[in-house]
Design a protein around this motif. Structure first.
Motif, mmCIF file in Angstrom:
data_model
loop_
_atom_site.group_PDB
_atom_site.id
_atom_site.type_symbol
_atom_site.label_atom_id
_atom_site.label_comp_id
_atom_site.label_asym_id
_atom_site.label_seq_id
_atom_site.Cartn_x
_atom_site.Cartn_y
_atom_site.Cartn_z
ATOM 1 N N ARG A 127 24.947 -26.888 -17.746
ATOM 2 C CA ARG A 127 23.816 -27.371 -17.046
ATOM 3 C C ARG A 127 23.594 -28.742 -17.004
ATOM 4 N N HIS A 128 23.781 -29.407 -17.881
ATOM 5 C CA HIS A 128 23.685 -30.947 -18.109
ATOM 6 C C HIS A 128 24.475 -31.461 -19.449
ATOM 7 N N PRO A 129 24.775 -32.957 -19.451
ATOM 8 C CA PRO A 129 25.498 -33.455 -20.448
ATOM 9 C C PRO A 129 25.139 -33.218 -21.544
ATOM 10 N N GLY A 130 23.704 -32.994 -21.930
ATOM 11 C CA GLY A 130 23.166 -32.993 -23.124
ATOM 12 C C GLY A 130 23.549 -31.694 -23.931
ATOM 13 N N VAL A 131 23.975 -30.713 -23.167
ATOM 14 C CA VAL A 131 24.487 -29.453 -23.604
ATOM 15 C C VAL A 131 25.528 -29.725 -24.840
#
Length: 380
Positions: free
Chosen positions: A273-277
């Motif tokens: 979903r987003h790079p922080g995953v």
């Protein structure tokens, strides 16, 4: 007769159960339902203002779904089953929930059952074992019974068939800490969760866990833990799987399911979903490539009336289904994910799914992989 064999989400798919939306007429609004879906029921940026005012009290209330939406969902799910069959996959279907099915009941609650649509949730397939997981929504307590004929067939062919401890699901069974924490990654609810009603049957926080909280990676199983209910179930799984699988915990990647947060497309590649995953994943899997699609386009979703209950975030279209390491079924309504995957060398098969935000699932949710070619490999 095929034998149960499924260790991952990307190796060539041979046999699959596709859920059914027939006779899905309403949502049962009560504590277990509202706690499960709280992140998206009440978030003002995507929900609708009248939902909070219309929210029922403690007693379960049937929230009617418009017949047109159900009919179109049935069309889309049948199309999904047809596409999989056309790709050479053997497709199984659950029994149809009777239209006049009486309510089901536990010792302290009663709810109208829902059809076996999002069948990824209440079952976890690990190799040659079927594990029925402890449900968190009362109306879905007996949902796996609609798949029992297929489970019995695999059992007769040699599969192990296990059921995790079943919760009583009194109000006090639920750990509400995540739902009441406004600092959670998804922002928390905009409406307080009701206080639980005590019962003589209360036994404390019970095991609750969905298969969609688990990421299957050969020898490794990644489990999302957001509350004590999940924690207790993870302990059970760790003991049960000891010596066979490595179990990794990730904490509060989401409120429960993670298959719209991260999915493995092939060894070494995640859709996220987003790079922080990446930073939330176990360290041994942070070196994989994380493909992040563009933000969802609000215009790609149908507009609904104030009284229509929205259950999922607009990221639901990340809920794709891999047929093999090269071929991925993606919602035809989501060009952002399609373009990203094609740019990275995947063959995309677009399949229509219009009302994904009303029924809580996508193609990964709607399917249960029972036979894939891949084995219990080490992909770290």
């Amino acid at each position: 007769m095929l034998t149960l064999h499924s260790y991952d989400d990307w190796s060539p798919l041979r046999d699959v159960v596709v859920g059914s939306a027939r006779n899905y007429t309403s949502h049962e609004r009560e504590l277990s339902f509202d706690v499960f879906f709280h992140d998206h029921l009440f978030r003002s940026e995507w929900a609708y203002p009248r939902l909070a005012a219309a929210r029922p009290g403690r007693d379960a209330r049937s929230w009617e779904i418009k017949r047109r939406y159900v009919d179109e969902l049935v069309e889309d799910v049948e199309m999904l089953a047809g596409v999989l069959a056309s790709l050479g996959v053997q497709v199984r279907r659950p029994m149809t929930l009777p239209p006049d099915q009486a309510p089901i009941a536990g010792m302290s609650w009663q709810a109208a059952p829902t059809p076996a649509l999002n069948i990824r949730d209440n079952t976890l397939i690990l190799g040659d074992e079927i594990i029925e997981t402890p449900p968190a929504i009362r109306s879905r307590y007996l949902e796996t019974r609609l798949l029992a004929a297929h489970f019995a067939e695999f059992f007769d062919a040699g599969a192990t068939w296990t059921t995790m401890p079943r919760p009583l699901l009194t109000d006090a069974s639920f750990d509400l800490s995540y739902a009441r924490d406004s600092s959670t990654s998804l922002g928390g609810p905009t409406e307080p969760v009701l206080d639980p009603v005590t019962s003589s049957l209360d036994v404390g926080f019970e095991m609750m866990l969905d298969g969609a909280q688990c990421l299957r990676l050969g020898q490794d199983l990644v489990i999302n833990i957001a509350n004590t209910n999940h924690e207790r179930a993870a302990v059970w799984l760790e003991r049960h799987l000891a010596g066979r699988f490595r179990v990794h915990r990730v904490h509060r990647m989401s409120d429960n399911h993670i298959d719209s947060m991260v999915l493995a497309l092939r060894p070494g590649v995640f859709l996220a979903r987003h790079p922080g995953v990446r930073d939330l994943m176990p360290e041994v899997f942070r070196s994989w490539t994380y493909l992040v699609p563009p933000e969802p386009d609000p215009s790609a979703f149908p507009r609904y009336d104030d009284g229509d209950l929205v259950l999922t975030s607009p990221y639901i279209d990340l809920n794709v289904l891999s047929v093999d390491e090269e071929t991925v079924l993606v919602n035809a309504e989501c060009p952002g994910v399609i373009g990203l995957l094609e740019h990275n060398g995947f063959t995309v098969v677009p399949v229509q799914h219009r009302h994904r935000r009303l029924f809580g699932g996508g193609f990964h949710c709607f399917t249960l992989d029972t036979v894939r070619d891949g084995g219990c490999e080490d992909y770290r």
